[in-house]
Design an enzyme around this catalytic site. Sequence first.
Site, PDB file in Angstrom:
ATOM      1  N   ASP A  22       0.851  -1.190   0.000  1.00  0.00           N
ATOM      2  CA  ASP A  22       0.000   0.000   0.000  1.00  0.00           C
ATOM      3  C   ASP A  22       0.889   1.242   0.000  1.00  0.00           C
ATOM      4  O   ASP A  22       1.917   1.290   0.685  1.00  0.00           O
ATOM      5  CB  ASP A  22      -0.903  -0.020   1.245  1.00  0.00           C
ATOM      6  CG  ASP A  22      -2.053   0.963   1.131  1.00  0.00           C
ATOM      7  OD1 ASP A  22      -3.208   0.518   1.023  1.00  0.00           O
ATOM      8  OD2 ASP A  22      -1.803   2.193   1.156  1.00  0.00           O
ATOM      9  N   ILE A  23       0.482   2.249  -0.733  1.00  0.00           N
ATOM     10  CA  ILE A  23       1.286   3.477  -0.856  1.00  0.00           C
ATOM     11  C   ILE A  23       1.282   4.276   0.453  1.00  0.00           C
ATOM     12  O   ILE A  23       2.175   5.091   0.692  1.00  0.00           O
ATOM     13  CB  ILE A  23       0.777   4.345  -2.037  1.00  0.00           C
ATOM     14  CG1 ILE A  23       1.869   5.260  -2.553  1.00  0.00           C
ATOM     15  CG2 ILE A  23      -0.469   5.140  -1.665  1.00  0.00           C
ATOM     16  CD1 ILE A  23       1.548   5.899  -3.899  1.00  0.00           C
TER      17      ILE A  23
ATOM     18  N   ASN B 122     -12.871  -3.271   2.640  1.00  0.00           N
ATOM     19  CA  ASN B 122     -13.786  -2.150   2.818  1.00  0.00           C
ATOM     20  C   ASN B 122     -14.789  -2.128   1.669  1.00  0.00           C
ATOM     21  O   ASN B 122     -14.400  -2.207   0.497  1.00  0.00           O
ATOM     22  CB  ASN B 122     -13.002  -0.830   2.846  1.00  0.00           C
ATOM     23  CG  ASN B 122     -12.073  -0.742   4.042  1.00  0.00           C
ATOM     24  OD1 ASN B 122     -12.404  -1.223   5.132  1.00  0.00           O
ATOM     25  ND2 ASN B 122     -10.907  -0.151   3.855  1.00  0.00           N
TER      26      ASN B 122
ATOM     27  N   HIS C  34     -10.245  -5.241  -3.225  1.00  0.00           N
ATOM     28  CA  HIS C  34      -8.886  -5.453  -2.701  1.00  0.00           C
ATOM     29  C   HIS C  34      -8.972  -5.887  -1.255  1.00  0.00           C
ATOM     30  O   HIS C  34      -9.840  -5.435  -0.508  1.00  0.00           O
ATOM     31  CB  HIS C  34      -8.021  -4.197  -2.836  1.00  0.00           C
ATOM     32  CG  HIS C  34      -8.680  -2.934  -2.367  1.00  0.00           C
ATOM     33  ND1 HIS C  34      -9.651  -2.286  -3.108  1.00  0.00           N
ATOM     34  CD2 HIS C  34      -8.534  -2.208  -1.236  1.00  0.00           C
ATOM     35  CE1 HIS C  34     -10.056  -1.211  -2.450  1.00  0.00           C
ATOM     36  NE2 HIS C  34      -9.396  -1.148  -1.299  1.00  0.00           N
TER      37      HIS C  34
ATOM     38  N   HIS D 237      -6.897  -5.823   2.208  1.00  0.00           N
ATOM     39  CA  HIS D 237      -5.741  -5.284   2.933  1.00  0.00           C
ATOM     40  C   HIS D 237      -5.163  -6.405   3.804  1.00  0.00           C
ATOM     41  O   HIS D 237      -5.912  -7.108   4.493  1.00  0.00           O
ATOM     42  CB  HIS D 237      -6.169  -4.152   3.872  1.00  0.00           C
ATOM     43  CG  HIS D 237      -6.749  -2.939   3.193  1.00  0.00           C
ATOM     44  ND1 HIS D 237      -6.031  -1.775   3.006  1.00  0.00           N
ATOM     45  CD2 HIS D 237      -7.984  -2.710   2.674  1.00  0.00           C
ATOM     46  CE1 HIS D 237      -6.813  -0.873   2.400  1.00  0.00           C
ATOM     47  NE2 HIS D 237      -8.001  -1.417   2.200  1.00  0.00           N
TER      48      HIS D 237
ATOM     49  N   GLY E 265     -15.445   2.627   4.152  1.00  0.00           N
ATOM     50  CA  GLY E 265     -14.158   3.291   3.939  1.00  0.00           C
ATOM     51  C   GLY E 265     -13.503   2.968   2.613  1.00  0.00           C
ATOM     52  O   GLY E 265     -12.323   3.242   2.413  1.00  0.00           O
TER      53      GLY E 265
HETATM   54  P1  5GP Z   1      -9.685   1.354   0.433  1.00  0.00           P
HETATM   55  O1  5GP Z   1      -9.728   2.632   1.211  1.00  0.00           O
HETATM   56  O2  5GP Z   1     -10.433   1.477  -0.880  1.00  0.00           O
HETATM   57  O3  5GP Z   1     -10.089   0.132   1.210  1.00  0.00           O
HETATM   58  O4  5GP Z   1      -8.154   1.086   0.107  1.00  0.00           O
HETATM   59  C1  5GP Z   1      -7.494   1.701  -0.934  1.00  0.00           C
HETATM   60  C2  5GP Z   1      -6.029   1.662  -0.592  1.00  0.00           C
HETATM   61  O5  5GP Z   1      -5.303   1.963  -1.751  1.00  0.00           O
HETATM   62  C3  5GP Z   1      -5.609   2.691   0.471  1.00  0.00           C
HETATM   63  O6  5GP Z   1      -5.068   2.019   1.598  1.00  0.00           O
HETATM   64  C4  5GP Z   1      -4.586   3.554  -0.252  1.00  0.00           C
HETATM   65  O7  5GP Z   1      -3.503   3.944   0.581  1.00  0.00           O
HETATM   66  C5  5GP Z   1      -4.135   2.648  -1.381  1.00  0.00           C
HETATM   67  N1  5GP Z   1      -3.668   3.373  -2.548  1.00  0.00           N
HETATM   68  C6  5GP Z   1      -4.243   4.473  -3.105  1.00  0.00           C
HETATM   69  N2  5GP Z   1      -3.542   4.861  -4.182  1.00  0.00           N
HETATM   70  C7  5GP Z   1      -2.515   3.973  -4.315  1.00  0.00           C
HETATM   71  C8  5GP Z   1      -1.441   3.864  -5.264  1.00  0.00           C
HETATM   72  O8  5GP Z   1      -1.301   4.631  -6.215  1.00  0.00           O
HETATM   73  N3  5GP Z   1      -0.572   2.843  -5.083  1.00  0.00           N
HETATM   74  C9  5GP Z   1      -0.705   1.951  -4.042  1.00  0.00           C
HETATM   75  N4  5GP Z   1       0.231   0.994  -3.951  1.00  0.00           N
HETATM   76  N5  5GP Z   1      -1.691   2.042  -3.137  1.00  0.00           N
HETATM   77  C10 5GP Z   1      -2.590   3.030  -3.280  1.00  0.00           C
END
Ligand code: 5GP
Length: 112
Positions: free
Chosen positions: A28-29, A85, A98, A100, A91
């Site tokens: 994750d970034i 999520n 995806h 986590h 969230g």
């Molecule tokens: P969500 O909030 O949809 O469950 O998770 C999305 C995740 O994607 C977040 O934890 C966010 O930090 C990660 N994310 C967003 N943009 C990027 C990116 O460009 N590269 C990577 N590796 N992770 C990302």
Amino acid sequence: MTLFEKIIARQIPAKIVAESEDWLAFHDISPQAPVHVLVVPKKVITRVGEATPEDESLLGKLLLATQEVARALGVSNSGFRIVINHGRDGGETVPHLHIHVLGGRPLGWPPG
Ligand code: 5GP
């Protein structure tokens, strides 16, 4: 294309941990724990609540992938958490399913 489709297509760089023909795992970034990896299916499934019975085997493979990631990053014994999520209140920020994988520190419960 969603952000994660672009990562799968190598149009956007990511630190890849593991891959199969069905899924990709990458860091994750914005890590929320020492280990924070995302496991994403290569097939586009927008979110878990929109998966169909046809996706049953793929969903199982994604769960097994989290096992592989936890082992590879050394948190299998110390413990880890998997999170999916769904939607606004869940969230979700990226509309491509995806999982986590979080670990490397004690994680609080209940989640915020
Ligand atoms: P969500 O909030 O949809 O469950 O998770 C999305 C995740 O994607 C977040 O934890 C966010 O930090 C990660 N994310 C967003 N943009 C990027 C990116 O460009 N590269 C990577 N590796 N992770 C990302």
